[in-house]
Write a protein that holds these residues in place. Structure first.
Motif, PDB file in Angstrom:
ATOM      1  N   ARG A  38      35.307  47.150  36.472  1.00  0.00           N
ATOM      2  CA  ARG A  38      35.820  45.757  36.849  1.00  0.00           C
ATOM      3  C   ARG A  38      37.228  45.460  36.081  1.00  0.00           C
ATOM      4  NH1 ARG A  38      30.023  45.943  37.605  1.00  0.00           N
ATOM      5  NH2 ARG A  38      29.466  45.397  35.308  1.00  0.00           N
ATOM      6  N   ARG A  39      37.012  45.347  34.698  1.00  0.00           N
ATOM      7  CA  ARG A  39      38.151  44.791  33.995  1.00  0.00           C
ATOM      8  C   ARG A  39      39.541  45.442  34.474  1.00  0.00           C
ATOM      9  NH1 ARG A  39      36.656  45.851  29.136  1.00  0.00           N
ATOM     10  NH2 ARG A  39      37.690  47.584  28.852  1.00  0.00           N
ATOM     11  N   GLU A  40      39.609  46.843  34.542  1.00  0.00           N
ATOM     12  CA  GLU A  40      40.773  47.708  34.998  1.00  0.00           C
ATOM     13  C   GLU A  40      41.211  47.144  36.078  1.00  0.00           C
ATOM     14  OE1 GLU A  40      40.103  51.837  34.861  1.00  0.00           O
ATOM     15  OE2 GLU A  40      39.777  51.897  32.633  1.00  0.00           O
ATOM     16  N   SER A  41      40.163  47.067  36.980  1.00  0.00           N
ATOM     17  CA  SER A  41      40.617  46.782  38.538  1.00  0.00           C
ATOM     18  C   SER A  41      41.215  45.192  38.698  1.00  0.00           C
ATOM     19  CB  SER A  41      39.663  46.691  39.452  1.00  0.00           C
ATOM     20  OG  SER A  41      38.515  45.877  39.382  1.00  0.00           O
ATOM     21  N   ARG A  42      40.715  44.257  37.805  1.00  0.00           N
ATOM     22  CA  ARG A  42      41.265  42.892  37.586  1.00  0.00           C
ATOM     23  C   ARG A  42      42.575  43.049  36.819  1.00  0.00           C
ATOM     24  NH1 ARG A  42      35.978  41.647  35.510  1.00  0.00           N
ATOM     25  NH2 ARG A  42      37.019  41.576  33.523  1.00  0.00           N
ATOM     26  N   VAL A  43      43.005  43.803  36.226  1.00  0.00           N
ATOM     27  CA  VAL A  43      44.079  43.707  35.353  1.00  0.00           C
ATOM     28  C   VAL A  43      45.284  44.425  36.614  1.00  0.00           C
ATOM     29  CG1 VAL A  43      45.359  45.223  33.752  1.00  0.00           C
ATOM     30  CG2 VAL A  43      43.435  44.131  33.182  1.00  0.00           C
ATOM     31  N   LEU A  44      44.847  45.516  37.226  1.00  0.00           N
ATOM     32  CA  LEU A  44      45.705  46.028  38.072  1.00  0.00           C
ATOM     33  C   LEU A  44      45.973  45.027  39.187  1.00  0.00           C
ATOM     34  CD1 LEU A  44      44.601  49.803  38.763  1.00  0.00           C
ATOM     35  CD2 LEU A  44      46.558  49.087  37.484  1.00  0.00           C
ATOM     36  N   ALA A  59      41.622  48.663  46.553  1.00  0.00           N
ATOM     37  CA  ALA A  59      40.503  47.960  46.761  1.00  0.00           C
ATOM     38  C   ALA A  59      39.569  48.249  45.471  1.00  0.00           C
ATOM     39  CB  ALA A  59      39.878  48.581  47.848  1.00  0.00           C
ATOM     40  N   SER A  60      38.546  47.349  45.354  1.00  0.00           N
ATOM     41  CA  SER A  60      37.721  47.555  44.304  1.00  0.00           C
ATOM     42  C   SER A  60      36.425  47.009  44.542  1.00  0.00           C
ATOM     43  CB  SER A  60      38.164  46.868  42.966  1.00  0.00           C
ATOM     44  OG  SER A  60      38.134  45.629  43.273  1.00  0.00           O
ATOM     45  N   CYS A  61      35.356  47.400  43.810  1.00  0.00           N
ATOM     46  CA  CYS A  61      33.942  47.219  44.228  1.00  0.00           C
ATOM     47  C   CYS A  61      33.290  46.999  42.931  1.00  0.00           C
ATOM     48  CB  CYS A  61      33.369  48.022  45.126  1.00  0.00           C
ATOM     49  SG  CYS A  61      31.627  47.649  45.369  1.00  0.00           S
ATOM     50  N   GLY A  62      32.745  45.858  42.212  1.00  0.00           N
ATOM     51  CA  GLY A  62      32.308  45.891  41.180  1.00  0.00           C
ATOM     52  C   GLY A  62      30.728  45.774  41.490  1.00  0.00           C
ATOM     53  N   ASP A  63      30.461  46.007  42.395  1.00  0.00           N
ATOM     54  CA  ASP A  63      28.729  45.861  42.819  1.00  0.00           C
ATOM     55  C   ASP A  63      28.160  47.085  42.590  1.00  0.00           C
ATOM     56  OD1 ASP A  63      26.327  45.488  43.813  1.00  0.00           O
ATOM     57  OD2 ASP A  63      26.721  44.778  45.537  1.00  0.00           O
ATOM     58  N   GLU A  64      27.253  47.430  41.455  1.00  0.00           N
ATOM     59  CA  GLU A  64      26.803  48.600  41.279  1.00  0.00           C
ATOM     60  C   GLU A  64      25.867  49.032  42.282  1.00  0.00           C
ATOM     61  OE1 GLU A  64      25.474  48.625  37.070  1.00  0.00           O
ATOM     62  OE2 GLU A  64      27.119  47.071  36.705  1.00  0.00           O
ATOM     63  N   ALA A  65      25.193  48.133  43.192  1.00  0.00           N
ATOM     64  CA  ALA A  65      24.075  48.366  44.178  1.00  0.00           C
ATOM     65  C   ALA A  65      24.833  49.171  45.212  1.00  0.00           C
ATOM     66  CB  ALA A  65      23.709  47.240  44.769  1.00  0.00           C
ATOM     67  N   VAL A  66      26.387  49.384  45.380  1.00  0.00           N
ATOM     68  CA  VAL A  66      26.870  50.114  46.468  1.00  0.00           C
ATOM     69  C   VAL A  66      26.803  51.426  46.201  1.00  0.00           C
ATOM     70  CG1 VAL A  66      29.080  50.371  47.783  1.00  0.00           C
ATOM     71  CG2 VAL A  66      28.310  48.010  47.110  1.00  0.00           C
ATOM     72  N   GLY A  68      26.190  52.963  42.950  1.00  0.00           N
ATOM     73  CA  GLY A  68      25.366  53.059  41.841  1.00  0.00           C
ATOM     74  C   GLY A  68      26.196  52.692  40.464  1.00  0.00           C
ATOM     75  N   PHE A  69      27.564  52.425  40.631  1.00  0.00           N
ATOM     76  CA  PHE A  69      28.609  52.101  39.711  1.00  0.00           C
ATOM     77  C   PHE A  69      29.744  51.469  40.183  1.00  0.00           C
ATOM     78  CE2 PHE A  69      28.803  56.652  41.288  1.00  0.00           C
ATOM     79  CZ  PHE A  69      29.957  56.296  41.920  1.00  0.00           C
ATOM     80  N   ALA A  70      30.510  50.720  39.299  1.00  0.00           N
ATOM     81  CA  ALA A  70      31.591  49.903  39.678  1.00  0.00           C
ATOM     82  C   ALA A  70      32.630  51.069  39.905  1.00  0.00           C
ATOM     83  CB  ALA A  70      31.919  48.927  38.729  1.00  0.00           C
ATOM     84  N   PHE A  71      33.529  50.646  41.057  1.00  0.00           N
ATOM     85  CA  PHE A  71      34.728  51.706  41.332  1.00  0.00           C
ATOM     86  C   PHE A  71      35.894  50.878  41.817  1.00  0.00           C
ATOM     87  CE2 PHE A  71      32.177  51.467  44.893  1.00  0.00           C
ATOM     88  CZ  PHE A  71      33.146  51.569  45.915  1.00  0.00           C
ATOM     89  N   TYR A  72      36.878  51.869  41.849  1.00  0.00           N
ATOM     90  CA  TYR A  72      38.083  51.006  42.695  1.00  0.00           C
ATOM     91  C   TYR A  72      39.018  52.175  43.091  1.00  0.00           C
ATOM     92  CZ  TYR A  72      40.729  51.511  38.082  1.00  0.00           C
ATOM     93  OH  TYR A  72      41.328  51.741  36.898  1.00  0.00           O
ATOM     94  N   LEU A  73      39.881  51.822  44.126  1.00  0.00           N
ATOM     95  CA  LEU A  73      40.770  52.950  44.755  1.00  0.00           C
ATOM     96  C   LEU A  73      42.318  52.327  44.262  1.00  0.00           C
ATOM     97  CD1 LEU A  73      39.795  53.369  48.335  1.00  0.00           C
ATOM     98  CD2 LEU A  73      39.574  55.023  46.606  1.00  0.00           C
ATOM     99  N   MET A  74      42.952  53.104  43.789  1.00  0.00           N
ATOM    100  CA  MET A  74      44.386  52.936  43.638  1.00  0.00           C
ATOM    101  C   MET A  74      45.406  53.924  44.109  1.00  0.00           C
ATOM    102  SD  MET A  74      44.611  53.533  39.480  1.00  0.00           S
ATOM    103  CE  MET A  74      44.074  55.320  38.942  1.00  0.00           C
ATOM    104  N   GLU A  75      46.931  53.397  44.389  1.00  0.00           N
ATOM    105  CA  GLU A  75      47.610  54.571  44.688  1.00  0.00           C
ATOM    106  C   GLU A  75      48.067  55.695  43.446  1.00  0.00           C
ATOM    107  OE1 GLU A  75      51.133  52.148  46.192  1.00  0.00           O
ATOM    108  OE2 GLU A  75      49.917  51.771  47.775  1.00  0.00           O
TER     109      GLU A  75
END
Length: 80
Positions: A38-44, A59-66, A68-75
């Motif tokens: 979540r922090r890395e995606s906020r910084v990006l 895009a990023s998703c900090g909701d672990e329910a989606v 099972g963990f937070a994740f993000y997409l980057m170029e």
């Protein structure tokens, strides 16, 4: 899978002519792994309006329910 890292998992893929990098915590996450994502995606996201070189956040998703963990997409960025 991209190699060279020691903790988080990076997957590079293409879809509809666009390249992406998916970033997630390790398979055996540490207690703070999801907050790190979540922090890395906020910084990006904060860097988006600056001249600082960085991979663009798609895009990023900090909701672990989606997944099972937070994740993000980057170029992807060429280099190492």
């Amino acid at each position: 899978m991209l190699t060279g890292g020691t903790q988080n998992i990076l997957l590079r893929f293409s879809r509809a002519g666009r390249d992406y990098v998916f970033r997630r915590p390790p398979l055996h996450p540490r207690p703070e792994s999801n907050e790190t994502m979540r922090r890395e995606s906020r910084v990006l996201g904060a860097l988006a309006e600056t001249d600082v070189p960085h991979p663009a956040l798609i895009a990023s998703c900090g909701d672990e329910a989606v997944l099972g963990f937070a994740f993000y997409l980057m170029e992807p960025v060429d280099g190492f």
